[in-house]
Design an enzyme around this catalytic site. Structure first.
Site, short mmCIF file in Angstrom:
data_model
loop_
_atom_site.label_atom_id
_atom_site.label_comp_id
_atom_site.label_asym_id
_atom_site.label_seq_id
_atom_site.Cartn_x
_atom_site.Cartn_y
_atom_site.Cartn_z
CG HIS A 190 1.67 -7.73 2.96
ND1 HIS A 190 0.66 -7.05 2.34
CD2 HIS A 190 1.06 -8.60 3.79
CE1 HIS A 190 -0.51 -7.49 2.78
NE2 HIS A 190 -0.29 -8.43 3.65
CD GLU B 75 0.44 -0.12 3.12
OE1 GLU B 75 1.19 -0.21 2.12
OE2 GLU B 75 -0.54 -0.87 3.31
CG HIS C 229 2.16 -3.48 4.19
ND1 HIS C 229 1.30 -4.54 3.99
CD2 HIS C 229 2.33 -3.41 5.55
CE1 HIS C 229 0.97 -5.09 5.15
NE2 HIS C 229 1.59 -4.41 6.11
CG ASP D 215 2.78 -5.48 -0.33
OD1 ASP D 215 2.23 -6.61 -0.34
OD2 ASP D 215 2.55 -4.62 0.55
#
Length: 196
Positions: free
Chosen positions: A162, A123, A41, A172
């Site tokens: 994602h 992330e 992500h 993303d």
């Protein structure tokens, strides 16, 4: 501190080298042995700004609604990822890998829904339009290699964005993410430690 070196995962699913901020936004996986997907992500809070305490606060339900106009719409969300890689390559872990983090939302991978059940969410601090940094790619490759060695159901092919698991809903990590370069780095990391 927090920069990824050759990585160790403790028995309880925490990275030895990472900064740790425990998120309450997690729960038990339906099948703890089924960790078979890594989801990449990107996040920045406020959008397009880097640094600051805001991502930690979002993932620990303490983001102030009045801290920035954007926060009014997201401060109430109950979300988390397993780990965040900052622009400088430093890593923060929020959820142990054995637990289910709340990162994927409505999602499907190779016919299976509810990707949170069987995935690890990572992330990258960034946006879908700005290039990610070399330290981020290095840290991501090291972390992914470590996870592939630790969890047998994970393979190099089972790493997705994602956008791949929630097409039309999420975009993303975006066109700014260099998948070919990342996969090359990952192969190098796996080869470096293949006999370890």
């Amino acid at each position: 501190m927090g920069h990824m070196e050759p990585v160790d995962i403790s028995g309880d699913g925490w990275l030895a080298a990472a900064r740790r901020v425990s998120s309450p936004n997690c729960d038990a996986r339906p099948d703890p042995a089924d960790i078979s997907l890594i989801v990449v992500h990107c996040i920045s809070l406020p959008p397009g700004e880097f640094g600051g305490p805001w991502i930690d606060q979002l993932f620990t339900n303490s983001l102030p609604a009045n801290g920035h106009p954007y926060f009014a719409d997201v401060h109430h969300l109950k979300v988390s990822a397993h780990a965040l890689i900052r622009r400088d390559g430093s890593v923060t872990q929020y959820v142990p890998f054995q637990q289910r983090a709340w990162h994927a939302g409505v999602s499907r991978y190779q016919g299976r829904e509810r990707c949170n059940d069987f995935s690890i969410g990572i992330e990258l601090e960034g946006t879908e339009t700005e290039p990610y940094t070399a330290p981020q790619y290095t840290a991501l490759a090291m972390l992914a290699a470590c996870l592939l060695r630790r969890y047998p159901a994970l393979t190099q092919e089972r790493i997705a964005g994602h956008s791949d698991i929630a097409p039309g809903r999420k975009t993303d990590p975006g066109d700014s993410f260099d998948w070919a370069g990342f996969r090359r780095l990952l192969r190098e990391k796996l080869a470096d430690n293949g006999s370890a």
